[in-house]
Design a protein around this motif. Sequence first.
Motif, PDB file in Angstrom:
ATOM      1  N   ARG A 323       0.830  -1.203   0.000  1.00 51.59           N
ATOM      2  CA  ARG A 323       0.000   0.000   0.000  1.00 51.59           C
ATOM      3  C   ARG A 323       0.872   1.264   0.000  1.00 51.59           C
ATOM      4  NH1 ARG A 323      -2.537   3.697   3.337  1.00 51.59           N
ATOM      5  NH2 ARG A 323      -4.662   4.254   2.695  1.00 51.59           N
ATOM      6  N   THR A 324       1.951   1.252   0.773  1.00 52.76           N
ATOM      7  CA  THR A 324       2.850   2.409   0.806  1.00 52.76           C
ATOM      8  C   THR A 324       3.484   2.651  -0.555  1.00 52.76           C
ATOM      9  OG1 THR A 324       3.335   1.977   3.138  1.00 52.76           O
ATOM     10  CG2 THR A 324       4.871   3.389   1.950  1.00 52.76           C
ATOM     11  N   GLU A 325       3.901   1.577  -1.209  1.00 51.24           N
ATOM     12  CA  GLU A 325       4.497   1.721  -2.539  1.00 51.24           C
ATOM     13  C   GLU A 325       3.481   2.253  -3.548  1.00 51.24           C
ATOM     14  OE1 GLU A 325       7.890   1.004  -3.513  1.00 51.24           O
ATOM     15  OE2 GLU A 325       7.889   1.372  -1.367  1.00 51.24           O
ATOM     16  N   LEU A 326       2.255   1.759  -3.483  1.00 49.73           N
ATOM     17  CA  LEU A 326       1.235   2.201  -4.432  1.00 49.73           C
ATOM     18  C   LEU A 326       0.798   3.635  -4.160  1.00 49.73           C
ATOM     19  CD1 LEU A 326      -0.920  -1.034  -4.747  1.00 49.73           C
ATOM     20  CD2 LEU A 326       0.721  -0.111  -6.382  1.00 49.73           C
ATOM     21  N   LEU A 327       0.874   4.068  -2.908  1.00 50.77           N
ATOM     22  CA  LEU A 327       0.618   5.476  -2.612  1.00 50.77           C
ATOM     23  C   LEU A 327       1.643   6.368  -3.313  1.00 50.77           C
ATOM     24  CD1 LEU A 327      -0.283   5.377   1.200  1.00 50.77           C
ATOM     25  CD2 LEU A 327      -1.756   6.248  -0.627  1.00 50.77           C
ATOM     26  N   ALA A 328       2.912   5.940  -3.287  1.00 49.28           N
ATOM     27  CA  ALA A 328       3.955   6.703  -3.965  1.00 49.28           C
ATOM     28  C   ALA A 328       3.735   6.695  -5.480  1.00 49.28           C
ATOM     29  CB  ALA A 328       5.333   6.132  -3.623  1.00 49.28           C
ATOM     30  N   VAL A 329       3.316   5.549  -6.032  1.00 45.14           N
ATOM     31  CA  VAL A 329       3.039   5.461  -7.469  1.00 45.14           C
ATOM     32  C   VAL A 329       1.898   6.402  -7.842  1.00 45.14           C
ATOM     33  CG1 VAL A 329       2.198   3.950  -9.307  1.00 45.14           C
ATOM     34  CG2 VAL A 329       3.930   3.117  -7.707  1.00 45.14           C
ATOM     35  N   ALA A 330       0.813   6.372  -7.066  1.00 41.32           N
ATOM     36  CA  ALA A 330      -0.331   7.242  -7.355  1.00 41.32           C
ATOM     37  C   ALA A 330       0.058   8.709  -7.312  1.00 41.32           C
ATOM     38  CB  ALA A 330      -1.460   6.954  -6.368  1.00 41.32           C
ATOM     39  N   ARG A 331       0.868   9.063  -6.317  1.00 46.33           N
ATOM     40  CA  ARG A 331       1.296  10.459  -6.197  1.00 46.33           C
ATOM     41  C   ARG A 331       2.168  10.867  -7.374  1.00 46.33           C
ATOM     42  NH1 ARG A 331      -0.765  14.967  -4.376  1.00 46.33           N
ATOM     43  NH2 ARG A 331       0.834  16.514  -3.863  1.00 46.33           N
ATOM     44  N   GLY A 332       3.082   9.972  -7.780  1.00 42.87           N
ATOM     45  CA  GLY A 332       3.955  10.291  -8.900  1.00 42.87           C
ATOM     46  C   GLY A 332       3.213  10.428 -10.211  1.00 42.87           C
ATOM     47  N   VAL A 333       2.169   9.617 -10.397  1.00 47.09           N
ATOM     48  CA  VAL A 333       1.396   9.674 -11.635  1.00 47.09           C
ATOM     49  C   VAL A 333       0.425  10.847 -11.620  1.00 47.09           C
ATOM     50  CG1 VAL A 333      -0.261   8.396 -13.047  1.00 47.09           C
ATOM     51  CG2 VAL A 333       1.657   7.207 -12.031  1.00 47.09           C
ATOM     52  N   GLY A 334      -0.001  11.261 -10.420  1.00 42.44           N
ATOM     53  CA  GLY A 334      -0.902  12.402 -10.321  1.00 42.44           C
ATOM     54  C   GLY A 334      -2.361  12.037 -10.203  1.00 42.44           C
ATOM     55  N   ILE A 335      -2.659  10.799  -9.778  1.00 38.94           N
ATOM     56  CA  ILE A 335      -4.034  10.390  -9.532  1.00 38.94           C
ATOM     57  C   ILE A 335      -4.139   9.950  -8.078  1.00 38.94           C
ATOM     58  CG2 ILE A 335      -4.388   9.699 -11.930  1.00 38.94           C
ATOM     59  CD1 ILE A 335      -4.055   6.821 -11.122  1.00 38.94           C
ATOM     60  N   THR A 336      -5.339   9.661  -7.623  1.00 41.09           N
ATOM     61  CA  THR A 336      -5.505   9.237  -6.244  1.00 41.09           C
ATOM     62  C   THR A 336      -5.225   7.743  -6.097  1.00 41.09           C
ATOM     63  OG1 THR A 336      -7.862   8.698  -6.457  1.00 41.09           O
ATOM     64  CG2 THR A 336      -7.294  10.989  -5.952  1.00 41.09           C
ATOM     65  N   TYR A 337      -4.917   7.342  -4.857  1.00 38.37           N
ATOM     66  CA  TYR A 337      -4.674   5.920  -4.580  1.00 38.37           C
ATOM     67  C   TYR A 337      -5.888   5.087  -4.931  1.00 38.37           C
ATOM     68  CZ  TYR A 337      -4.241   1.706  -1.697  1.00 38.37           C
ATOM     69  OH  TYR A 337      -4.227   0.395  -1.255  1.00 38.37           O
ATOM     70  N   GLU A 338      -7.083   5.611  -4.638  1.00 38.18           N
ATOM     71  CA  GLU A 338      -8.309   4.860  -4.920  1.00 38.18           C
ATOM     72  C   GLU A 338      -8.510   4.683  -6.418  1.00 38.18           C
ATOM     73  OE1 GLU A 338      -8.275   6.356  -0.959  1.00 38.18           O
ATOM     74  OE2 GLU A 338      -8.140   7.471  -2.851  1.00 38.18           O
ATOM     75  N   GLN A 339      -8.157   5.685  -7.209  1.00 39.17           N
ATOM     76  CA  GLN A 339      -8.263   5.541  -8.658  1.00 39.17           C
ATOM     77  C   GLN A 339      -7.259   4.533  -9.191  1.00 39.17           C
ATOM     78  OE1 GLN A 339      -7.705   9.747  -9.466  1.00 39.17           O
ATOM     79  NE2 GLN A 339      -9.759   9.895 -10.330  1.00 39.17           N
ATOM     80  N   LEU A 340      -6.077   4.504  -8.611  1.00 33.39           N
ATOM     81  CA  LEU A 340      -5.037   3.581  -9.071  1.00 33.39           C
ATOM     82  C   LEU A 340      -5.378   2.137  -8.766  1.00 33.39           C
ATOM     83  CD1 LEU A 340      -2.099   3.270 -10.227  1.00 33.39           C
ATOM     84  CD2 LEU A 340      -1.320   3.350  -7.863  1.00 33.39           C
ATOM     85  N   THR A 341      -5.906   1.886  -7.579  1.00 35.77           N
ATOM     86  CA  THR A 341      -6.081   0.501  -7.117  1.00 35.77           C
ATOM     87  C   THR A 341      -7.528   0.041  -7.063  1.00 35.77           C
ATOM     88  OG1 THR A 341      -6.221   1.179  -4.788  1.00 35.77           O
ATOM     89  CG2 THR A 341      -4.022   0.767  -5.700  1.00 35.77           C
ATOM     90  N   GLY A 342      -8.474   0.975  -6.987  1.00 39.23           N
ATOM     91  CA  GLY A 342      -9.864   0.591  -6.774  1.00 39.23           C
ATOM     92  C   GLY A 342     -10.154   0.191  -5.343  1.00 39.23           C
ATOM     93  N   ASP A 343      -9.194   0.405  -4.446  1.00 33.68           N
ATOM     94  CA  ASP A 343      -9.341   0.029  -3.032  1.00 33.68           C
ATOM     95  C   ASP A 343     -10.029   1.173  -2.281  1.00 33.68           C
ATOM     96  OD1 ASP A 343      -9.133  -0.933  -0.472  1.00 33.68           O
ATOM     97  OD2 ASP A 343      -6.967  -0.643  -0.294  1.00 33.68           O
ATOM     98  N   LEU A 344     -11.260   0.932  -1.807  1.00 30.34           N
ATOM     99  CA  LEU A 344     -12.023   1.942  -1.079  1.00 30.34           C
ATOM    100  C   LEU A 344     -12.130   1.618   0.402  1.00 30.34           C
ATOM    101  CD1 LEU A 344     -14.911   2.540  -3.643  1.00 30.34           C
ATOM    102  CD2 LEU A 344     -12.818   3.859  -3.349  1.00 30.34           C
TER     103      LEU A 344
END
Length: 501
Positions: A323-344
Amino acid sequence: MTTKPRIRMTMRGGELVPVRAQAYEGGSNSKRMAGKGNLQSGPNAPIARSLPLLQARSHNAVRNNPYAQGAKESYVSNLVGAGIKPQWGDKAIQTLWDRWVQECDADGVDDFYGLSALAAGAQFEAGEALGRFRYRRKSDGLSVPLQIQLIEAEHLDPNFNSTFQGRLIKMGIEFNPIGQRTAYHLWRYHPHERLTAEINQRVPVPADNVVHMFRRTRPGQMRGVPELTSVIVRLYEIDEMQDATLARQKLAQLFGAFVKRKTGHDPEDDGPNFGTLVSMPGEEGVEPLSEFTPGGIHYLEDDEEITFSSPPEIGSNYTEWLRTELLAVARGVGITYEQLTGDLKGVNYSSIRAGLLEFRRRAEALQAHLIVHQWCRRIAAKWLDVAVTSGVLRIANYWAQREQLLTIDWIAPKWSWVDPLKEVTADLLEVRAGFKPRSEAAGERGWSIEQLDAQIAAGNRSAERHGLVLDSDPRATARNGALQTALEALAKDPDNEEDNS
């Protein structure tokens, strides 16, 4: 007697170091900052060196990594969606545009809004999108003799540089002496297609015939980089970590039991007993153990044993690490974590709305500065020029009023709200209090105020023709749904002050 100046010391990194007055630690060569970003470069040299490999790795990530693919889809659907559509001030121009939208693709596959989505996806994946204007004959049967050919960024070689006869070519782009772009030197065919590699050649295309859409992050930057650039290493490491975790789980299921055979002693042999292998029934010898079978029983020689490596375990921390890694990916791409993963999980109205508002500010900036300014406006201006010069449109004094005709409202698709009731109620209160004009509220929903009012008027006329009385029409019903007959009576008798609201 002279005294030495006192040197102030401070503890840093486990050792005492002198304090240097008026110095930025980030700009020093101290032990902590040694080797960290010491290479100085302009905005284009790193791109020229790295762009081909960055594009190849970005393409591969989008093809094979679900997070990269999901990030691209979210980026395109939010920036372009069903299409950013123009509202021309002239009805004849609008009608002609709506016809041409269906036939603008030189490949004959997409309409204009589909091409826009494809261009936004190319810009995300490769850092830039290239559109080339293709002029057609009137006999081709198009409403306006112009089409757009969308080509990949690899057609523009970042390592093609040259100077000759006062002309400067940098990263495939030709400039005049005052720094204006005059031509793009494009490969005729895709440089990575084997079938056309032998006949491929560069073709100079006038800059007026090319739409080059890319996101510029430094002054003087000439080419774009993929949106995955800052997270590409993380994406590949996440893949490797997930593969390693899966392999570990598979390995744990490979074997069920190990049997070490007993040794016996021959009573007639008085010599030293080194152990004799007792063979299993039906076996003449023992095969060496070379592989495991799932759930199998594996027999070992008397002098054999199995030792497994013990790599460090993440264990229960794996989910949080991912989850921490995907948060960094979402931030770098410029979208939200929920949009990147679908995890609500753990999301509530306030938290997801705050995240979406931040994302939508960025999306609106990209829509205005990237999609509309670099892509839509260029194409609309060229289309209108060709429509007039080819005689399809007849506009008196066109060149004198061209700028006014190109003052277009580009309407992006409306945003979907997390809680429509709360959002609409807030907008209603702001409009009624005079803090927000109706035009702004309409624009936030993908409408121009003229288009919205025209649709409302058309709906009211249709209801009147069919004899319908709807509670959505304030001329006929009050907010509580009651008919406005009392209000009509009040209009006839102004002295009646009874509250009929």
